[in-house]
Design an enzyme around this catalytic site. Structure first.
Site, PDB file in Angstrom:
ATOM      1  CE1 TYR A  25      -3.785  -2.326   0.233  1.00  0.00           C
ATOM      2  CE2 TYR A  25      -2.618  -3.290   2.093  1.00  0.00           C
ATOM      3  CZ  TYR A  25      -3.632  -3.347   1.155  1.00  0.00           C
ATOM      4  OH  TYR A  25      -4.481  -4.421   1.131  1.00  0.00           O
ATOM      5  CG  ASN A  76      -9.652   1.953  -0.999  1.00  0.00           C
ATOM      6  OD1 ASN A  76     -10.087   0.832  -0.750  1.00  0.00           O
ATOM      7  ND2 ASN A  76      -8.363   2.183  -1.172  1.00  0.00           N
ATOM      8  CG  ASP A  89     -28.243  -3.563  -1.700  1.00  0.00           C
ATOM      9  OD1 ASP A  89     -27.903  -3.880  -2.864  1.00  0.00           O
ATOM     10  OD2 ASP A  89     -28.790  -4.363  -0.910  1.00  0.00           O
ATOM     11  CG  HIS A 102      -9.656  -1.329  -4.945  1.00  0.00           C
ATOM     12  ND1 HIS A 102     -10.109  -1.594  -3.678  1.00  0.00           N
ATOM     13  CD2 HIS A 102     -10.716  -1.463  -5.773  1.00  0.00           C
ATOM     14  CE1 HIS A 102     -11.399  -1.881  -3.740  1.00  0.00           C
ATOM     15  NE2 HIS A 102     -11.793  -1.798  -5.000  1.00  0.00           N
ATOM     16  CB  ILE A 103      -3.839   1.692  -2.640  1.00  0.00           C
ATOM     17  CG1 ILE A 103      -4.553   2.944  -2.099  1.00  0.00           C
ATOM     18  CG2 ILE A 103      -2.323   1.876  -2.647  1.00  0.00           C
ATOM     19  CD1 ILE A 103      -4.327   3.205  -0.621  1.00  0.00           C
ATOM     20  CB  SER A 104      -2.874  -3.202  -3.860  1.00  0.00           C
ATOM     21  OG  SER A 104      -4.109  -3.832  -3.559  1.00  0.00           O
ATOM     22  NE  ARG A 113      -6.162  -9.120  -0.597  1.00  0.00           N
ATOM     23  CZ  ARG A 113      -6.446  -8.602   0.594  1.00  0.00           C
ATOM     24  NH1 ARG A 113      -7.346  -7.655   0.695  1.00  0.00           N
ATOM     25  NH2 ARG A 113      -5.836  -9.042   1.673  1.00  0.00           N
TER      26      ARG A 113
END
Length: 147
Positions: A25, A76, A89, A102-104, A113
């Site tokens: 990260y 995120n 929802d 998403h950072i990664s 994931r």
């Protein structure tokens, strides 16, 4: 015209940026990320409201507030991305753009994931570009939703 408010919402464990798995990260802390986002938003004529919580209920409240105000969201959701139908929802109520960040690169990591409940309803998804993903999302919103 007043400046566009953009809600930047970070979910579980993102408050530990800079300490939790820096090889994945990065070394930027959440406080540093907030300052970076706020500065970039101001340069783009936007107002970023950056929040982080480890509580799913709190994230839902913030999403509901954004939906009621018709404000865009950069989200995120961390691990809730892969597990929370409730969050999906709530996000489905948004009339303004939803940008999933998403950072990664979640697609290059564990199989679990790779599934997102949010991607099918998001305006766009930015993954694997580190914290630059947030800045790219802001630029998109400045250009397409605009001031």
């Amino acid at each position: 015209m007043s400046e566009l408010i953009v809600n930047v919402i970070n979910g579980p464990n993102l408050g530990r940026l800079g300490r939790r798995e820096p090889a994945v990260y990065g070394g930027t802390t959440h406080d540093e990320l907030v300052a970076l986002i706020e500065r970039e938003a101001a340069e783009l004529g936007l107002k970023a409201v950056v929040r982080q919580s480890d509580s799913e209920a709190q994230l839902l409240d913030w999403i509901h507030q954004a939906a009621d105000a018709a404000e865009p969201v950069i989200l995120n959701a961390g691990g809730l991305t892969h597990t929370s139908v409730a969050l999906r929802d709530a996000c489905a109520e948004l009339s303004a753009p939803l940008i999933e960040v998403h950072i990664s690169n979640v697609h290059a990591r564990e199989e679990f994931r790779r599934h997102s409940y949010l991607s099918p309803i998001a305006t766009g998804v930015i993954v694997g570009l580190g914290i630059q993903g947030y800045l790219l999302a802001l630029r998109y919103l400045a250009e397409h939703v605009g001031t």
